[in-house]
Write a protein that holds these residues in place. Sequence first.
Motif, PDB file in Angstrom:
ATOM      1  N   ILE A 149      53.302  73.598  30.294  1.00 45.35           N
ATOM      2  CA  ILE A 149      52.943  72.205  30.031  1.00 45.35           C
ATOM      3  C   ILE A 149      53.060  71.959  28.532  1.00 45.35           C
ATOM      4  CG2 ILE A 149      51.461  72.027  32.051  1.00 45.35           C
ATOM      5  CD1 ILE A 149      49.056  72.452  30.249  1.00 45.35           C
ATOM      6  N   VAL A 150      53.228  70.702  28.181  1.00 45.70           N
ATOM      7  CA  VAL A 150      53.556  70.357  26.804  1.00 45.70           C
ATOM      8  C   VAL A 150      52.497  70.849  25.824  1.00 45.70           C
ATOM      9  CG1 VAL A 150      53.969  68.442  25.219  1.00 45.70           C
ATOM     10  CG2 VAL A 150      54.942  68.398  27.519  1.00 45.70           C
ATOM     11  N   SER A 151      51.247  70.801  26.224  1.00 48.25           N
ATOM     12  CA  SER A 151      50.166  71.156  25.304  1.00 48.25           C
ATOM     13  C   SER A 151      50.127  72.641  24.970  1.00 48.25           C
ATOM     14  CB  SER A 151      48.824  70.719  25.880  1.00 48.25           C
ATOM     15  OG  SER A 151      48.579  71.368  27.100  1.00 48.25           O
ATOM     16  N   THR A 152      50.885  73.455  25.686  1.00 50.38           N
ATOM     17  CA  THR A 152      50.830  74.901  25.457  1.00 50.38           C
ATOM     18  C   THR A 152      52.116  75.484  24.896  1.00 50.38           C
ATOM     19  OG1 THR A 152      51.570  75.443  27.699  1.00 50.38           O
ATOM     20  CG2 THR A 152      49.195  75.150  27.370  1.00 50.38           C
ATOM     21  N   LEU A 153      53.188  74.731  24.858  1.00 52.83           N
ATOM     22  CA  LEU A 153      54.468  75.350  24.529  1.00 52.83           C
ATOM     23  C   LEU A 153      54.640  75.661  23.052  1.00 52.83           C
ATOM     24  CD1 LEU A 153      56.310  72.900  23.248  1.00 52.83           C
ATOM     25  CD2 LEU A 153      56.649  72.297  25.623  1.00 52.83           C
ATOM     26  N   ARG A 154      53.731  75.205  22.194  1.00 50.65           N
ATOM     27  CA  ARG A 154      53.824  75.552  20.772  1.00 50.65           C
ATOM     28  C   ARG A 154      53.059  76.834  20.433  1.00 50.65           C
ATOM     29  NH1 ARG A 154      54.453  70.040  20.861  1.00 50.65           N
ATOM     30  NH2 ARG A 154      55.923  69.169  19.354  1.00 50.65           N
ATOM     31  N   ALA A 155      52.377  77.395  21.393  1.00 50.01           N
ATOM     32  CA  ALA A 155      51.586  78.603  21.157  1.00 50.01           C
ATOM     33  C   ALA A 155      52.380  79.847  21.531  1.00 50.01           C
ATOM     34  CB  ALA A 155      50.297  78.550  21.969  1.00 50.01           C
ATOM     35  N   ALA A 156      52.445  80.793  20.607  1.00 52.71           N
ATOM     36  CA  ALA A 156      53.181  82.033  20.866  1.00 52.71           C
ATOM     37  C   ALA A 156      52.605  82.789  22.060  1.00 52.71           C
ATOM     38  CB  ALA A 156      53.170  82.911  19.620  1.00 52.71           C
ATOM     39  N   THR A 157      51.331  82.672  22.261  1.00 53.07           N
ATOM     40  CA  THR A 157      50.680  83.387  23.369  1.00 53.07           C
ATOM     41  C   THR A 157      51.087  82.870  24.735  1.00 53.07           C
ATOM     42  OG1 THR A 157      48.761  81.929  23.106  1.00 53.07           O
ATOM     43  CG2 THR A 157      48.677  84.079  21.999  1.00 53.07           C
ATOM     44  N   SER A 158      51.748  81.714  24.788  1.00 50.23           N
ATOM     45  CA  SER A 158      52.184  81.154  26.068  1.00 50.23           C
ATOM     46  C   SER A 158      53.442  81.830  26.607  1.00 50.23           C
ATOM     47  CB  SER A 158      52.449  79.650  25.921  1.00 50.23           C
ATOM     48  OG  SER A 158      51.272  78.961  25.569  1.00 50.23           O
ATOM     49  N   TYR A 159      54.102  82.620  25.773  1.00 54.98           N
ATOM     50  CA  TYR A 159      55.392  83.193  26.147  1.00 54.98           C
ATOM     51  C   TYR A 159      55.249  84.659  26.526  1.00 54.98           C
ATOM     52  CZ  TYR A 159      57.148  78.823  24.461  1.00 54.98           C
ATOM     53  OH  TYR A 159      57.371  77.481  24.309  1.00 54.98           O
ATOM     54  N   ASP A 160      56.013  85.028  27.554  1.00 52.98           N
ATOM     55  CA  ASP A 160      55.906  86.365  28.131  1.00 52.98           C
ATOM     56  C   ASP A 160      56.951  87.337  27.619  1.00 52.98           C
ATOM     57  OD1 ASP A 160      55.438  84.182  30.660  1.00 52.98           O
ATOM     58  OD2 ASP A 160      53.837  85.627  30.262  1.00 52.98           O
ATOM     59  N   TYR A 161      58.082  86.822  27.171  1.00 55.30           N
ATOM     60  CA  TYR A 161      59.187  87.680  26.773  1.00 55.30           C
ATOM     61  C   TYR A 161      59.678  87.263  25.385  1.00 55.30           C
ATOM     62  CZ  TYR A 161      59.085  88.350  31.806  1.00 55.30           C
ATOM     63  OH  TYR A 161      58.668  88.590  33.080  1.00 55.30           O
ATOM     64  N   TRP A 162      60.030  88.281  24.592  1.00 54.47           N
ATOM     65  CA  TRP A 162      60.452  88.037  23.216  1.00 54.47           C
ATOM     66  C   TRP A 162      61.704  88.827  22.891  1.00 54.47           C
ATOM     67  CZ3 TRP A 162      58.017  84.683  19.819  1.00 54.47           C
ATOM     68  CH2 TRP A 162      56.811  84.146  20.267  1.00 54.47           C
ATOM     69  N   GLY A 163      62.571  88.221  22.100  1.00 54.53           N
ATOM     70  CA  GLY A 163      63.713  88.935  21.567  1.00 54.53           C
ATOM     71  C   GLY A 163      63.307  89.716  20.332  1.00 54.53           C
ATOM     72  N   GLN A 164      64.243  90.451  19.769  1.00 60.78           N
ATOM     73  CA  GLN A 164      63.938  91.347  18.659  1.00 60.78           C
ATOM     74  C   GLN A 164      63.930  90.641  17.310  1.00 60.78           C
ATOM     75  OE1 GLN A 164      66.859  90.747  19.735  1.00 60.78           O
ATOM     76  NE2 GLN A 164      68.290  90.910  18.051  1.00 60.78           N
ATOM     77  N   GLY A 165      64.429  89.422  17.245  1.00 58.89           N
ATOM     78  CA  GLY A 165      64.440  88.693  15.985  1.00 58.89           C
ATOM     79  C   GLY A 165      65.755  88.832  15.249  1.00 58.89           C
ATOM     80  N   THR A 166      66.112  87.786  14.527  1.00 57.12           N
ATOM     81  CA  THR A 166      67.304  87.800  13.683  1.00 57.12           C
ATOM     82  C   THR A 166      66.948  87.170  12.345  1.00 57.12           C
ATOM     83  OG1 THR A 166      69.659  87.173  13.576  1.00 57.12           O
ATOM     84  CG2 THR A 166      68.180  85.596  14.624  1.00 57.12           C
ATOM     85  N   GLN A 167      67.364  87.814  11.260  1.00 58.50           N
ATOM     86  CA  GLN A 167      66.972  87.391   9.917  1.00 58.50           C
ATOM     87  C   GLN A 167      67.836  86.231   9.436  1.00 58.50           C
ATOM     88  OE1 GLN A 167      64.463  88.689   7.663  1.00 58.50           O
ATOM     89  NE2 GLN A 167      65.033  86.836   6.529  1.00 58.50           N
ATOM     90  N   VAL A 168      67.175  85.205   8.948  1.00 65.89           N
ATOM     91  CA  VAL A 168      67.854  84.088   8.290  1.00 65.89           C
ATOM     92  C   VAL A 168      67.335  84.023   6.862  1.00 65.89           C
ATOM     93  CG1 VAL A 168      68.142  81.586   8.215  1.00 65.89           C
ATOM     94  CG2 VAL A 168      68.177  82.786  10.414  1.00 65.89           C
ATOM     95  N   THR A 169      68.252  84.098   5.918  1.00 67.50           N
ATOM     96  CA  THR A 169      67.891  84.026   4.503  1.00 67.50           C
ATOM     97  C   THR A 169      68.672  82.892   3.857  1.00 67.50           C
ATOM     98  OG1 THR A 169      67.484  86.415   4.438  1.00 67.50           O
ATOM     99  CG2 THR A 169      67.739  85.274   2.328  1.00 67.50           C
TER     100      THR A 169
END
Length: 128
Positions: A105-125
Amino acid sequence: VQLQASGGGLVQAGASLRLSCEASGRTWSGYTMAWFRQAPGKEREFGAAIRWSGGGSMTYYADSIKGRFTVSRDKTKNMMYLQMNSLKPEDTAVYYCAASARSLIVSTLRAATSYDYWGQGTQVTVSS
Protein backbone atom coordinates in the motif's frame (compact mmCIF):
# COMPACT_ATOMS: atom_id res chain seq x y z
CA VAL A 1 15.14 -15.33 -5.61
CA GLN A 2 17.70 -12.81 -6.77
CA LEU A 3 17.92 -9.16 -7.71
CA GLN A 4 20.91 -7.96 -9.67
CA ALA A 5 21.55 -4.23 -9.96
CA SER A 6 23.91 -2.78 -12.54
CA GLY A 7 24.68 0.39 -14.46
CA GLY A 8 26.43 2.52 -11.88
CA GLY A 9 29.58 4.47 -12.58
CA LEU A 10 31.53 7.69 -12.24
CA VAL A 11 30.08 10.69 -14.06
CA GLN A 12 30.26 14.45 -13.94
CA ALA A 13 27.50 16.64 -12.60
CA GLY A 14 24.76 17.12 -15.15
CA ALA A 15 25.29 13.75 -16.80
CA SER A 16 22.87 10.84 -17.04
CA LEU A 17 22.98 7.18 -16.07
CA ARG A 18 20.52 4.33 -16.33
CA LEU A 19 20.47 1.70 -13.63
CA SER A 20 19.03 -1.74 -14.28
CA CYS A 21 17.70 -4.34 -11.90
CA GLU A 22 17.16 -7.89 -13.10
CA ALA A 23 14.82 -10.04 -11.05
CA SER A 24 14.96 -13.82 -11.20
CA GLY A 25 13.65 -16.81 -9.33
CA ARG A 26 9.95 -16.01 -9.37
CA THR A 27 7.24 -14.16 -11.24
CA TRP A 28 7.35 -10.51 -10.23
CA SER A 29 4.28 -9.33 -11.97
CA GLY A 30 1.93 -7.56 -9.57
CA TYR A 31 4.49 -6.77 -6.88
CA THR A 32 6.08 -3.52 -5.81
CA MET A 33 9.69 -2.80 -6.70
CA ALA A 34 11.83 0.11 -5.62
CA TRP A 35 15.19 1.84 -5.67
CA PHE A 36 16.88 2.93 -2.49
CA ARG A 37 20.24 4.61 -2.04
CA GLN A 38 22.78 4.93 0.72
CA ALA A 39 25.42 7.62 0.82
CA PRO A 40 28.56 7.25 2.96
CA GLY A 41 27.78 7.79 6.62
CA LYS A 42 24.06 8.07 6.00
CA GLU A 43 21.08 5.78 6.35
CA ARG A 44 19.53 4.03 3.39
CA GLU A 45 16.86 6.24 1.90
CA PHE A 46 13.95 5.74 -0.44
CA GLY A 47 14.36 6.84 -4.02
CA ALA A 48 11.59 5.57 -6.24
CA ALA A 49 9.02 2.81 -6.43
CA ILE A 50 6.74 1.28 -9.02
CA ARG A 51 3.64 -0.74 -8.21
CA TRP A 52 0.86 -2.23 -10.21
CA SER A 53 -2.61 -0.82 -9.65
CA GLY A 54 -5.78 -1.40 -11.63
CA GLY A 55 -3.98 -2.97 -14.57
CA GLY A 56 -1.45 -0.18 -14.87
CA SER A 57 1.60 1.01 -12.99
CA MET A 58 1.97 3.84 -10.53
CA THR A 59 5.28 5.49 -9.68
CA TYR A 60 6.44 7.26 -6.55
CA TYR A 61 9.52 9.40 -5.96
CA ALA A 62 11.43 11.01 -3.16
CA ASP A 63 11.34 14.79 -3.37
CA SER A 64 15.10 14.90 -3.84
CA ILE A 65 14.93 13.13 -7.20
CA LYS A 66 11.47 14.00 -8.49
CA GLY A 67 11.64 15.49 -11.97
CA ARG A 68 15.16 14.18 -12.62
CA PHE A 69 14.82 10.42 -12.20
CA THR A 70 12.32 8.06 -13.80
CA VAL A 71 11.56 4.53 -12.66
CA SER A 72 10.17 2.02 -15.13
CA ARG A 73 9.65 -1.67 -15.46
CA ASP A 74 9.56 -4.27 -18.19
CA LYS A 75 7.44 -7.15 -16.93
CA THR A 76 8.24 -9.34 -19.90
CA LYS A 77 11.92 -9.24 -19.02
CA ASN A 78 11.55 -9.03 -15.23
CA MET A 79 13.58 -5.82 -15.35
CA MET A 80 13.32 -2.51 -13.52
CA TYR A 81 15.17 0.63 -14.53
CA LEU A 82 16.08 3.98 -13.04
CA GLN A 83 16.85 6.67 -15.58
CA MET A 84 18.85 9.34 -13.80
CA ASN A 85 19.24 12.72 -15.48
CA SER A 86 20.83 15.97 -14.34
CA LEU A 87 22.90 14.14 -11.76
CA LYS A 88 24.26 16.09 -8.83
CA PRO A 89 27.17 15.36 -6.47
CA GLU A 90 24.63 14.75 -3.71
CA ASP A 91 23.28 11.81 -5.73
CA THR A 92 26.51 9.95 -4.99
CA ALA A 93 25.55 6.72 -3.22
CA VAL A 94 25.22 2.99 -3.53
CA TYR A 95 21.91 2.31 -5.23
CA TYR A 96 19.94 -0.78 -4.29
CA CYS A 97 16.95 -2.33 -5.96
CA ALA A 98 14.35 -4.00 -3.81
CA ALA A 99 11.18 -6.01 -4.27
CA SER A 100 8.29 -6.98 -2.08
CA ALA A 101 6.65 -10.37 -2.04
CA ARG A 102 3.24 -8.66 -2.10
CA SER A 103 1.65 -5.51 -3.44
CA LEU A 104 2.42 -2.70 -1.01
CA ILE A 105 0.00 0.00 0.00
CA VAL A 106 1.14 3.53 -0.70
CA SER A 107 1.77 4.41 2.93
CA THR A 108 4.37 1.65 3.29
CA LEU A 109 6.31 1.63 0.04
CA ARG A 110 8.85 4.26 1.16
CA ALA A 111 10.02 2.11 4.07
CA ALA A 112 12.97 -0.20 3.50
CA THR A 113 11.48 -2.67 5.96
CA SER A 114 8.54 -3.23 3.60
CA TYR A 115 10.74 -5.02 1.07
CA ASP A 116 11.66 -8.68 1.20
CA TYR A 117 14.38 -8.96 -1.42
CA TRP A 118 17.41 -6.78 -2.11
CA GLY A 119 20.04 -6.55 -4.79
CA GLN A 120 23.72 -6.15 -4.01
CA GLY A 121 23.90 -2.45 -4.89
CA THR A 122 25.67 -0.48 -7.59
CA GLN A 123 27.88 2.54 -6.94
CA VAL A 124 27.01 5.89 -8.48
CA THR A 125 29.58 8.64 -8.08
CA VAL A 126 28.92 12.15 -9.37
CA SER A 127 31.84 14.56 -9.48
CA SER A 128 31.42 18.32 -9.39
